[in-house]
Design a protein around this motif. Sequence first.
Motif, short mmCIF file in Angstrom:
data_model
loop_
_atom_site.label_atom_id
_atom_site.label_comp_id
_atom_site.label_asym_id
_atom_site.label_seq_id
_atom_site.Cartn_x
_atom_site.Cartn_y
_atom_site.Cartn_z
N GLU A 85 6.59 3.18 6.37
CA GLU A 85 7.65 4.03 5.80
C GLU A 85 8.65 3.17 5.03
O GLU A 85 9.87 3.37 5.12
CB GLU A 85 8.36 4.83 6.90
N ALA A 86 8.15 2.24 4.24
CA ALA A 86 9.01 1.29 3.53
C ALA A 86 9.86 1.96 2.46
O ALA A 86 10.84 1.36 1.98
CB ALA A 86 8.15 0.19 2.90
N GLN A 87 9.53 3.20 2.08
CA GLN A 87 10.34 3.88 1.07
C GLN A 87 11.74 4.17 1.58
O GLN A 87 12.65 4.46 0.80
CB GLN A 87 9.66 5.19 0.64
N VAL A 110 10.45 15.25 -9.04
CA VAL A 110 11.90 15.37 -9.07
C VAL A 110 12.42 14.55 -10.25
O VAL A 110 12.37 13.32 -10.23
CB VAL A 110 12.52 14.86 -7.76
N GLY A 111 12.92 15.24 -11.31
CA GLY A 111 13.49 14.54 -12.45
C GLY A 111 12.52 13.60 -13.13
O GLY A 111 12.91 12.56 -13.66
N GLY A 112 11.20 13.90 -13.09
CA GLY A 112 10.21 13.05 -13.73
C GLY A 112 9.87 11.83 -12.91
O GLY A 112 9.02 11.05 -13.28
N ALA A 113 10.54 11.65 -11.77
CA ALA A 113 10.26 10.48 -10.93
C ALA A 113 9.16 10.81 -9.96
O ALA A 113 8.55 11.88 -9.98
CB ALA A 113 11.52 10.07 -10.18
N VAL A 116 0.86 -1.18 0.00
CA VAL A 116 0.00 0.00 0.00
C VAL A 116 0.90 1.23 0.00
O VAL A 116 1.75 1.39 0.88
CB VAL A 116 -0.93 0.04 1.23
N THR A 117 0.72 2.09 -1.01
CA THR A 117 1.47 3.33 -1.06
C THR A 117 0.49 4.51 -0.94
O THR A 117 -0.71 4.36 -1.18
CB THR A 117 2.27 3.46 -2.37
N ARG A 120 7.41 2.52 -4.89
CA ARG A 120 7.12 1.75 -6.09
C ARG A 120 8.32 1.71 -7.04
O ARG A 120 8.52 0.73 -7.77
CB ARG A 120 5.90 2.34 -6.81
N ASP A 121 9.14 2.79 -7.03
CA ASP A 121 10.35 2.79 -7.84
C ASP A 121 11.34 1.75 -7.33
O ASP A 121 12.02 1.08 -8.12
CB ASP A 121 11.00 4.18 -7.82
N THR A 122 11.44 1.63 -6.00
CA THR A 122 12.31 0.61 -5.43
C THR A 122 11.88 -0.78 -5.87
O THR A 122 12.70 -1.63 -6.24
CB THR A 122 12.30 0.69 -3.89
#
Length: 334
Positions: free
Chosen positions: A131-133, A282-285, A48-49, A168-170
């Motif tokens: 806070e998994a990010q 940030v940078g399209g991310a 869940v994000t 999600r990026d990770t």
Amino acid sequence: MYEAYYHLTAKPFQLSPDPSFFYGSKGHNRAMSYLEYGLHQGEGFIIVTGEIGAGKTTLVRNLFRKLPGDKIIAAHLVSTQLDSDDILRMVAAALGLKDIEGNKVTVLRRIEDYLRECSARQKRVLLVVDEAQNLTAKAVEELRMLSNFQVGEKPLMQSFLLGQPEFRDTLRGEDLLQLRQRVIASYHLGAMDEAETRAYIEYRLRTAGWQGASLFTDDAYAAIHQFSKGIPRMINTLCDRLLLMGYLDELKQIGGIQVNQVIDEMRQEMAFVDPEEAIKPVGGASRTVANTQLALELFEQRLNKIEDSVGNVLKLSRQILDLASVKRIVEEKH
């Protein structure tokens, strides 16, 4: 401070997560359904994000409140910047294991022994990582390795991972392919629309004991949503300040003019982070705001100090007025 004035039994808009104030918006109900589905499955990962302040931690605490304690042992881990070795020690600590010493193999063995003991007592273990990010890809991979502990084909531990959108990026990394294959459901918790924002505010007021007519006007609700973008924490921050203003100005109803006035004051606060400034690509991310939560906590601390100071001033003012009244009565008698 304002609770007595508005006949409330609690502060309806406190920033600290409180499951008793959980409001089931469409998004929150959907996220809760995914978590409950994961519990029913008893295996795999649930992801869940959501944005900062979207209500992920409140979601977890509401879930914990509903868990059958005789069947599920739940551990809540709020992660910081942890590497692969640290995450294992943090998991062991979250499970209540004492004196966690030794190398990685020793820690893993202690965790596995504990999980097998729980299984022998017919209990499942649920690990919720908040806070998994903040986790590195290697740390996330260690969580996947923990899911390999099994009795027969039954996993000994299940994990729910909650984080900000950048998590999600990770997960998209090539080294986390095996974890992605074990994700049975994922959901992104978005902001509330204007109607839900209004319903959220009214629900929290009623839960705190409000029994009167609408405390906010229609234009006030519109202004609150426009400013907060439907993020629960931002709604709470603004509404708490509005109730303080309403108490100080002895308002029975709060309108759009008052909302805009308080918003202007909040934007001048050094500790306050504007929602529009707190969310920037940030940078399209995906969006990253490292200091937003700390800034909001500092703001809440400052607000509490302001409330205490104002309360002392009001108390002193009443005492002065009382003394003046007594003096006037004495003078009139003489």
